[in-house]
Design a protein around this motif. Structure first.
Motif, PDB file in Angstrom:
ATOM      1  N   MET A 142       1.246   2.114   8.838  1.00  0.00           N
ATOM      2  CA  MET A 142       1.476   1.326   7.633  1.00  0.00           C
ATOM      3  C   MET A 142       2.621   0.335   7.874  1.00  0.00           C
ATOM      4  N   HIS A 181      -3.951  -8.049  -3.487  1.00  0.00           N
ATOM      5  CA  HIS A 181      -3.160  -7.047  -4.206  1.00  0.00           C
ATOM      6  C   HIS A 181      -2.558  -7.652  -5.481  1.00  0.00           C
ATOM      7  N   ASP A 214       5.146  -4.054  -3.003  1.00  0.00           N
ATOM      8  CA  ASP A 214       4.140  -2.980  -3.096  1.00  0.00           C
ATOM      9  C   ASP A 214       2.952  -3.296  -2.192  1.00  0.00           C
ATOM     10  N   ARG A 238       3.863  -2.689   1.463  1.00  0.00           N
ATOM     11  CA  ARG A 238       3.977  -1.255   1.781  1.00  0.00           C
ATOM     12  C   ARG A 238       2.616  -0.547   1.838  1.00  0.00           C
ATOM     13  N   CYS A 239       1.592  -1.129   1.229  1.00  0.00           N
ATOM     14  CA  CYS A 239       0.282  -0.480   1.302  1.00  0.00           C
ATOM     15  C   CYS A 239      -0.655  -1.190   2.283  1.00  0.00           C
ATOM     16  N   TRP A 240      -0.122  -2.061   3.131  1.00  0.00           N
ATOM     17  CA  TRP A 240      -0.940  -2.690   4.173  1.00  0.00           C
ATOM     18  C   TRP A 240      -1.131  -1.695   5.297  1.00  0.00           C
ATOM     19  N   GLU A 241      -2.342  -1.552   5.758  1.00  0.00           N
ATOM     20  CA  GLU A 241      -2.650  -0.456   6.675  1.00  0.00           C
ATOM     21  C   GLU A 241      -2.167  -0.674   8.100  1.00  0.00           C
TER      22      GLU A 241
END
Lengths: 122, 281
Positions: B1, B107, B172, B175-178
């Protein structure tokens, strides 16, 4: 109705929709000064260049007079007027002095009087 | 991540770019300002971020008054700059990061923010001066950049609280990017200055100091200000605090460590602040 009116601040013209509407042609002309050829064309014949952008006589006279506060009143935006600096050889202290009724030296002294030396933990 | 490793605030005033061009960093006028950058560059060299998300405002290079986005995000593979009319030297292009850009855009829209999406934009000194300061001698070409523009030129401008919330949503998204990537945030511009009108030249070092304190410990206090409050306290261009607030929002909840701080006033017509903030945990 939502109250979106901005409080007046002394010595400041808020560059809002009304000002941006009044100043559109002038600011558009200044925007063109991002281009060197445009700057040269203005310097070669300022009257023709102002006419090309259909400036009002009030704008033309204020620019002939280099009256920056008048240009702001008419709808000029400082971000676009800053592009005149390249044409006339001004820097921001010169421009600051011209608007606040000070010589460049007096304007620098005014800045310095409010200054603060280095504060760092670096 | 993806991980946000830190946030840097820095001025982007043209005079700093000109000082770099002319090699004036060690002159008495600029010495105290430039002193902060070697330790920040040291931190960057140690941490080696892959991507910089850069909050800036366009000053009439790309986003002129005819179509002026309130919030805009670059989704381009590269970003060139250009002549702005007063003599700044063009530099080689910045490299983009389109995949993360599009992830952020998706997002944001899912979370009710609707920025202008830009696949081909030039960036001005608001973006290039910070990049040149932090990665000198064109070494920024090794880092990918996502420029995020906030309107600071024409009212109505986004409220400080909205810029903070916008930044928070971007944080946010990051932080949620794979993908594994280290991301550094750059909040540019400010602090107190006014370029226009009879009030030109006003500075407010005390307020700048207050803003730098609260940016670390309690950014919600700064979100209570309106743009007119900021103009009254720190001059018409104090509204550039928007980019600092967006950066701080993206950094996340919780009080970060303030690793470095510098403040010098005046540089040109501006109170110039620099901070390095490290999120905890």
């Amino acid at each position: 109705m939502t109250d979106y009116k901005m409080r007046p601040v002394e010595g400041t013209i808020h560059f809002d929709g009304a000002q941006s509407t009044k100043g559109f042609n002038f600011n558009k002309m200044c925007f063109s000064f991002n281009n060197e050829e445009a700057r040269q064309a203005f310097l070669a014949d300022p009257e023709a260049y102002m006419e090309k952008y259909r400036l009002s006589e009030e704008f033309k006279q204020a620019l002939r007079d280099k009256d920056l506060n008048r240009l702001l009143e008419l709808g000029g935006s400082i971000y676009y007027m800053a592009k005149l600096a390249g044409i006339f050889g001004w820097n921001m202290q010169v421009i600051g002095g011209m608007q606040s009724g000070r010589t460049t030296e007096e304007f620098q002294a005014y800045l310095d009087s409010q200054g603060r030396g280095k504060t760092t933990n670096g | 991540m993806a991980k946000i490793i830190g946030g840097i605030t820095t001025s982007h005033i043209p005079a700093i770019g000109v000082a770099i061009d002319k090699g004036l960093e060690d002159t008495p006028y600029f010495r105290d300002l430039f002193a902060i950058y070697p330790p920040i560059r040291g931190w960057l060299n140690e941490e080696k971020p892959d991507i910089a998300v850069l909050f800036y405002n366009d000053h009439g290079l790309e986003m002129w008054l005819d179509k002026k986005p309130t919030f805009a995000i670059g989704c381009a593979p590269q970003y060139e700059n250009a002549d702005e009319g007063w003599g700044i030297k063009p530099i080689p292009p910045l490299t983009g990061e389109t995949e993360l850009s599009w992830h952020i855009v998706n997002h944001l829209i899912e979370n009710d923010f609707d920025p202008t999406v830009c696949q081909d934009i030039k960036v001005d000194h608001g973006a290039t001066v910070p990049m040149t300061l932090l990665w000198p001698n064109h070494s920024y070409q090794g880092i990918k950049v996502i420029p995020v523009a906030i309107n600071c030129e024409r009212h109505p401008m986004p409220k400080p609280s909205r810029s903070y919330a916008f930044g928070k949503a971007i944080g946010d998204a990051i932080r949620c990017w794979e993908k594994d990537a280290k991301v550094v945030l750059l909040g540019t511009g400010g602090l107190s200055h006014q370029l226009d009108g009879p009030r030109a030249g006003i500075l407010n070092a005390d307020f700048d100091s207050y803003c730098m304190d609260k940016l670390v410990s309690d950014p919600q206090e700064l979100c209570k200000f309106s743009n007119v409050d900021l103009i009254e306290k720190g001059g018409a261009q104090m509204v550039e605090l928007a980019m600092w607030l967006a950066m701080r929002g993206a950094l996340g909840d919780g009080i970060p460590e303030e690793r470095l701080r510098n403040y010098v006033a005046p540089i040109s017509n501006t109170g110039v602040g620099v901070q390095l903030l490290i999120p905890k945990g």
